[in-house]
Design a protein around this motif. Structure first.
Motif, mmCIF file in Angstrom:
data_model
loop_
_atom_site.group_PDB
_atom_site.id
_atom_site.type_symbol
_atom_site.label_atom_id
_atom_site.label_comp_id
_atom_site.label_asym_id
_atom_site.label_seq_id
_atom_site.Cartn_x
_atom_site.Cartn_y
_atom_site.Cartn_z
ATOM 1 N N GLU A 175 0.605 -1.372 0.180
ATOM 2 C CA GLU A 175 0.242 0.086 -0.267
ATOM 3 C C GLU A 175 1.366 1.181 -0.221
ATOM 4 O O GLU A 175 0.337 2.148 0.089
ATOM 5 C CB GLU A 175 -0.990 -0.125 1.366
ATOM 6 C CG GLU A 175 -1.743 -0.539 1.083
ATOM 7 C CD GLU A 175 -3.430 -0.737 0.775
ATOM 8 O OE1 GLU A 175 -4.351 -0.650 1.329
ATOM 9 O OE2 GLU A 175 -3.666 -1.056 -0.739
ATOM 10 N N SER A 176 2.238 1.382 0.295
ATOM 11 C CA SER A 176 3.140 2.313 0.635
ATOM 12 C C SER A 176 3.285 2.904 -1.005
ATOM 13 O O SER A 176 4.301 2.213 -1.647
ATOM 14 C CB SER A 176 3.939 2.320 1.239
ATOM 15 O OG SER A 176 5.234 2.847 1.300
ATOM 16 N N GLY A 177 3.352 4.437 -0.435
ATOM 17 C CA GLY A 177 4.242 5.133 -2.032
ATOM 18 C C GLY A 177 5.521 4.843 -1.782
ATOM 19 O O GLY A 177 6.188 5.062 -2.480
ATOM 20 N N HIS A 178 6.210 4.621 -0.901
ATOM 21 C CA HIS A 178 7.756 4.884 -0.206
ATOM 22 C C HIS A 178 7.642 3.926 0.144
ATOM 23 O O HIS A 178 8.599 4.052 1.207
ATOM 24 C CB HIS A 178 7.869 5.965 0.266
ATOM 25 C CG HIS A 178 7.853 7.548 -0.621
ATOM 26 N ND1 HIS A 178 8.157 7.872 -2.100
ATOM 27 C CD2 HIS A 178 6.305 8.205 -1.003
ATOM 28 C CE1 HIS A 178 8.281 8.888 -2.839
ATOM 29 N NE2 HIS A 178 6.674 9.561 -1.593
ATOM 30 N N PRO A 179 7.362 2.266 -0.163
ATOM 31 C CA PRO A 179 8.277 1.543 0.174
ATOM 32 C C PRO A 179 9.510 1.339 1.190
ATOM 33 O O PRO A 179 9.594 0.806 2.209
ATOM 34 C CB PRO A 179 8.047 0.270 -0.613
ATOM 35 C CG PRO A 179 8.180 0.959 -1.668
ATOM 36 C CD PRO A 179 7.536 2.311 -1.191
ATOM 37 N N ALA A 180 10.264 2.452 0.475
ATOM 38 C CA ALA A 180 12.104 2.085 0.592
ATOM 39 C C ALA A 180 11.987 3.008 2.391
ATOM 40 O O ALA A 180 12.804 2.644 2.723
ATOM 41 C CB ALA A 180 13.050 2.576 -0.255
ATOM 42 N N ASP A 181 10.795 3.750 2.713
ATOM 43 C CA ASP A 181 11.411 4.504 3.773
ATOM 44 C C ASP A 181 10.477 3.683 4.509
ATOM 45 O O ASP A 181 10.117 4.261 6.024
ATOM 46 C CB ASP A 181 10.048 5.737 3.560
ATOM 47 C CG ASP A 181 10.922 7.242 2.978
ATOM 48 O OD1 ASP A 181 11.755 6.671 2.585
ATOM 49 O OD2 ASP A 181 10.336 7.609 1.971
ATOM 50 N N LEU A 182 10.105 2.483 4.881
ATOM 51 C CA LEU A 182 9.148 2.131 5.969
ATOM 52 C C LEU A 182 10.416 1.603 7.029
ATOM 53 O O LEU A 182 11.280 1.383 6.793
ATOM 54 C CB LEU A 182 8.852 0.663 5.257
ATOM 55 C CG LEU A 182 7.686 0.328 4.333
ATOM 56 C CD1 LEU A 182 7.345 -1.240 4.168
ATOM 57 C CD2 LEU A 182 6.049 0.640 4.977
ATOM 58 N N PRO A 183 9.643 1.666 8.291
ATOM 59 C CA PRO A 183 10.799 1.013 8.631
ATOM 60 C C PRO A 183 11.272 -0.317 9.171
ATOM 61 O O PRO A 183 10.299 -1.388 9.121
ATOM 62 C CB PRO A 183 9.902 1.871 10.527
ATOM 63 C CG PRO A 183 8.749 1.399 10.481
ATOM 64 C CD PRO A 183 8.311 2.093 8.534
ATOM 65 N N ALA A 184 12.046 -0.680 10.503
ATOM 66 C CA ALA A 184 12.591 -1.678 10.515
ATOM 67 C C ALA A 184 11.410 -2.906 11.241
ATOM 68 O O ALA A 184 11.012 -3.547 10.946
ATOM 69 C CB ALA A 184 13.800 -2.121 11.193
ATOM 70 N N ASP A 185 10.811 -2.158 11.466
ATOM 71 C CA ASP A 185 9.554 -3.128 12.180
ATOM 72 C C ASP A 185 7.815 -2.942 11.768
ATOM 73 O O ASP A 185 7.648 -4.178 11.838
ATOM 74 C CB ASP A 185 9.201 -2.751 14.159
ATOM 75 C CG ASP A 185 8.207 -1.011 14.066
ATOM 76 O OD1 ASP A 185 8.352 -1.152 12.691
ATOM 77 O OD2 ASP A 185 7.875 -0.379 14.851
ATOM 78 N N ALA A 186 7.751 -2.827 10.619
ATOM 79 C CA ALA A 186 7.108 -2.420 9.675
ATOM 80 C C ALA A 186 7.112 -3.313 8.901
ATOM 81 O O ALA A 186 6.526 -4.126 8.027
ATOM 82 C CB ALA A 186 6.805 -1.038 8.218
ATOM 83 N N VAL A 187 8.395 -4.093 8.274
ATOM 84 C CA VAL A 187 8.808 -5.198 7.730
ATOM 85 C C VAL A 187 9.327 -7.106 8.533
ATOM 86 O O VAL A 187 9.317 -7.689 7.754
ATOM 87 C CB VAL A 187 9.749 -5.078 6.598
ATOM 88 C CG1 VAL A 187 9.821 -3.727 5.792
ATOM 89 C CG2 VAL A 187 11.787 -4.902 7.116
ATOM 90 N N ASP A 188 8.860 -6.823 10.023
ATOM 91 C CA ASP A 188 9.618 -7.411 10.556
ATOM 92 C C ASP A 188 9.016 -8.921 10.226
ATOM 93 O O ASP A 188 9.214 -10.025 10.428
ATOM 94 C CB ASP A 188 9.830 -7.127 12.401
ATOM 95 C CG ASP A 188 10.498 -7.931 12.849
ATOM 96 O OD1 ASP A 188 11.718 -8.231 12.860
ATOM 97 O OD2 ASP A 188 9.858 -8.748 13.974
ATOM 98 N N ALA A 189 7.777 -8.661 10.662
ATOM 99 C CA ALA A 189 6.283 -9.965 10.649
ATOM 100 C C ALA A 189 6.278 -10.851 9.325
ATOM 101 O O ALA A 189 7.003 -11.707 8.947
ATOM 102 C CB ALA A 189 5.701 -9.224 11.809
#
Ligand SMILES: C[S@@+](CC[C@H](N)C(=O)[O-])C[C@H]1O[C@@H](n2cnc3c(N)ncnc32)[C@H](O)[C@@H]1O
Length: 392
Positions: A175-189
Motif C-alpha cells: 500500500e505504501s507509495g514510498h516502501p523504501a521509507d518503511l521502518p524496520a518494525d514494519a517489515v519484521d513480521a
C-alpha cells in the motif's frame, strides 16, 4: 489484455462438444431426482458419496483451519512428538481442561492431525507428523488469523478494492507509495514469515535448476537472504546479492554474516519500483515477488531486470502459479483471495507470466517442472529480443 483474456476471446461464440457434455452433467447433478438416484444406485453411490463429502468439506473448511490453528497455538504436534500421551497427561501441557483437550484431540483426529493409540493415549496422525518442528507451516497457519478476519465478508472484498484490510497492513509495501521509507518494525513480521517458509520453496528451486552453472546471482526482493543462503550450499562458487527494501536488506546482511557467507555475499537496499537493479550478475531471481504486484509494476520490474542483466543473462521466476494441474485450489482460490485481501497482485498462469516476460524484452521463456507445483512453479528466461522494449 492478458494471454488468458485472448484465449477466452478467441474461443468465444463456439460451444465445443466437451462443453455441451459438461453442461449436461451439470444439469443432471443440479437435479435432486438425479442425485437421489445416483446415491441409491450401487454403481454410482461411491461417486455420489465422494461428491457429498467434498461439498461438505468446502462448507466446513474454515472450521478445519481453526482446529489446526488451535493445535498449532498449543504446540500439540511438538508435544506429541515426545511420545503418545493420555488426555489427562496432555491437558496441562496444552493449558486446557481435560474436557477441552479431549474435544480438540477428537477434532484433530477427524482431520488426521492426531490419531488414537492403545491405552487411551493419543499420538501424531498422518497430517500432523510432518508439522513437527516445521516453523514455516506454523508461522503460515498463525498469520492466517489476519486473513481470516478479512475474509469474513468476501463480497465486501470483491466489491470494494479500496477498502482497508488487515492483511495489507501485514504487508505494508503493498500500500505504501514510498516502501523504501518503511521502518524496520514494519517489515519484521512478514520477513520472519518469509524466512520460515522459504526452505520448502528453495528446496523446490534447487532440485529443479542447476544454480552452480552461474557466476553471480542477484535475488530481487530476496528477503532476509534465506533463499540465497540455501542456494549457496548447492552452488559453492556462486557470488550472492540480495536486493530488497533497506530494512530487509539489513536483515539479509546480518543473516549472511551469521551464516559465514559475508565473503561472497552482499546486499543492496532500495525500491525496485524506482531504483536501478544491481548489475554484473549473470542470474537474477524473483522468488514469490511478482504475484504480489499488479501487471504494470510487474512489467516495469521485468524490464528493469532485462536492463540489469547481460544479453546472455538468465532470469528465474519462482512462485506459486495459477491453473497448474493438481494445484488449482492453491493458485486461484487461495492466492486469488489472499492477494485480493492484500490489495495487490494476482496469481498468474505460467503462460500469462511468460507473456509479460517476453513483453519485457526476453527472447526465450520456458517452464521447468518442480517436484511440488503447489509450492512453486518455475520459469527460466534468457536472451534479449528485438521486439521487446527493455528501455521503456
Ligand atoms: C513476498 S516477499 C518474498 C521474499 C522472498 N523472495 C521469499 O520468497 O522468501 C516479497 C519481498 O519483496 C520485497 N519488496 C516488496 N516491494 C519492494 C520494493 N518496492 N523494492 C524492493 N523490495 C521490495 C519485500 O520486502 C519482500 O522481502
Amino acid at each position: 489484455m492478458t494471454a488468458d483474456d485472448l484465449g477466452r476471446v478467441a474461443g468465444a461464440g463456439r460451444v465445443s462438444l466437451l462443453d455441451r457434455a459438461r453442461d449436461l452433467i451439470d444439469r443432471l447433478q443440479a437435479s435432486p431426482r438425479f442425485r437421489e438416484w445416483a446415491t441409491a444406485f450401487p454403481l454410482t453411490r461411491p461417486l455420489a458419496r465422494r461428491r457429498a463429502r467434498q461439498l461438505f468439506d468446502l462448507c466446513a473448511g474454515f472450521v478445519y483451519s481453526q482446529v489446526l490453528l488451535a493445535c498449532v497455538r498449543v504446540r500439540l504436534f511438538d508435544v506429541l512428538a515426545e511420545g503418545p500421551r493420555t488426555v489427562d497427561a496432555l491437558a496441562p501441557r496444552l493449558s486446557l481442561t481435560p474436557e477441552a483437550a479431549d474435544r480438540l484431540l477428537r477434532a484433530a483426529a477427524a482431520l488426521r492431525l492426531v490419531a488414537p493409540r492403545g491405552d487411551g493415549r493419543w499420538g501424531l496422525g498422518a497430517l500432523g507428523a510432518p508439522l513437527v518442528g516445521d516453523a514455516g507451516i506454523a508461522a503460515m497457519v498463525e498469520h492466517h488469523a489476519v486473513l481470516y478476519a478479512d475474509l469474513a465478508d468476501p463480497l465486501a472484498l470483491l466489491r470494494d478494492p479500496a477498502a482497508p484490510t488487515r492483511l495489507s497492513g501485514y504487508w505494508p509495501y503493498a500500500e505504501s507509495g514510498h516502501p523504501a521509507d518503511l521502518p524496520a518494525d514494519a517489515v519484521d513480521a512478514y520477513t520472519r514469515l518469509m524466512a520460515a517458509s522459504q526452505p520448502m520453496v528453495a528446496a523446490e528451486a534447487i532440485a529443479a535448476y542447476p544454480f552452480a552453472r552461474h557466476r553471480h546471482a542477484v535475488d530481487v526482493g530476496g528477503g532476509d537472504g534465506s533463499f540465497l543462503a540455501a542456494v549457496a550450499a548447492a552452488a559453492p562458487s556462486l557470488r550472492l546479492t540480495v536486493f530488497d527494501l533497506p530494512p530487509v536488506a539489513a536483515r539479509a546482511r546480518a543473516r549472511f554474516a551469521a551464516a559465514g557467507l559475508s565473503g561472497r555475499a552482499d546486499t543492496v537496499g532500495g525500491d525496485f519500483h524506482r531504483d536501478p537493479l544491481p548489475t554484473g550478475a549473470d542470474l537474477m531471481t524473483l522468488v514469490r515477488v511478482l504475484h504480489d504486484h499488479d501487471d504494470g509494476p510487474v512489467l516495469a520490474l521485468l524490464r528493469a531486470a532485462r536492463r540489469a542483466l547481460p544479453d546472455d543473462g538468465t532470469l528465474l521466476i519462482v512462485e506459486p502459479m495459477s491453473g497448474v494441474p493438481g494445484a488449482e485450489a492453491m493458485g486461484d482460490a487461495y492466492f486469488g483471495f489472499y492477494l485480493l485481501a492484500m490489495r495487490r497482485g494476482r496469481p498468474r498462469t505460467p503462460e500469462a507470466l511468460a507473456e509479460l516476460i517476453r513483453r519485457a524484452g526476453f527472447a526465450q521463456v520456458r517452464p521447468l517442472a518442480t517436484r511440488t507445483p503447489m509450492l512453486a512453479g518455475l520459469l527460466v528466461a534468457r536472451g534479449r529480443s528485438d521486439t521487446g522494449m527493455p528501455n521503456v
